[in-house]
Design a protein around this motif. Sequence first.
Motif, mmCIF file in Angstrom:
data_model
loop_
_atom_site.group_PDB
_atom_site.id
_atom_site.type_symbol
_atom_site.label_atom_id
_atom_site.label_comp_id
_atom_site.label_asym_id
_atom_site.label_seq_id
_atom_site.Cartn_x
_atom_site.Cartn_y
_atom_site.Cartn_z
ATOM 1 N N ASP A 1 0.980 -1.152 0.065
ATOM 2 C CA ASP A 1 0.061 -0.108 -0.016
ATOM 3 C C ASP A 1 0.981 1.241 -0.096
ATOM 4 O OD1 ASP A 1 -1.994 2.014 0.133
ATOM 5 O OD2 ASP A 1 -2.525 1.341 2.235
ATOM 6 N N ARG B 1 -0.375 -0.278 -5.340
ATOM 7 C CA ARG B 1 -0.950 -1.132 -4.479
ATOM 8 C C ARG B 1 -1.333 -2.610 -5.054
ATOM 9 N NH1 ARG B 1 -4.974 3.841 -2.622
ATOM 10 N NH2 ARG B 1 -4.591 3.796 -0.675
ATOM 11 N N ILE C 1 -6.993 -0.403 0.473
ATOM 12 C CA ILE C 1 -6.521 -0.938 -0.874
ATOM 13 C C ILE C 1 -7.814 -1.497 -1.831
ATOM 14 C CG2 ILE C 1 -4.899 -2.683 -1.664
ATOM 15 C CD1 ILE C 1 -3.553 -2.566 0.983
#
Length: 209
Positions: free
Chosen positions: A40, A90, A138
Amino acid sequence: MATMINPTETSVIIEGASWATYECLLEDFGDSRTTRMTYDQGTLEIMTPSYQHERLKSLLTTLFEAMATGLDLDFENAGSTTFKREEKARGFEPDACFYVQHVAAVRGKQRLDLTTDPPPDLVIGVDITHPSLGKLPIYAAVGVIEVWRCDGYQVHMHRLIDGQYEPAETSAILTGVTKADVNRLLDLSEEMTRAAWIRHIQAWAQSLE
């Protein structure tokens, strides 16, 4: 330089990891690894699931499949597939995930690519280890419609609304199924044989139609 923080018995979080580092680790470990990786925007989590974690994942996967079968829904179980979007920085590997609304778009495919394929409609996450990287942002960034998150005690439903997850009492993917239903049926797994439990779930789901 990347700095490792908050190590635990089953989870390590690394701050300052580059996308290239994430990609290299995925390639080096390959498909045979037992770890799961989440990325992330510079934060990387490497997690090795415990028995409790895997048991809950297995129960929830079976529960979802039995309910979907009872509701006569077509679905594709994408398991812990690696999903990643470099432009969003991500990537994630869910404990389990399913295609239902978009099952036709992925049927028969040997590989999935979020740059061209839809994200899974539902993600199941078991989060019983701390610290743990918060994964809802995410999932939201790539457009997962619904998330079931189990904290080791109960399952919480989250539905994507206007780009953010809101707590939900009913499923957007399994019509007629509530959070209370999921938790009640999950509790029954401790009281019944697995075969009897699956038959009970399917019969219950058929009664919703």
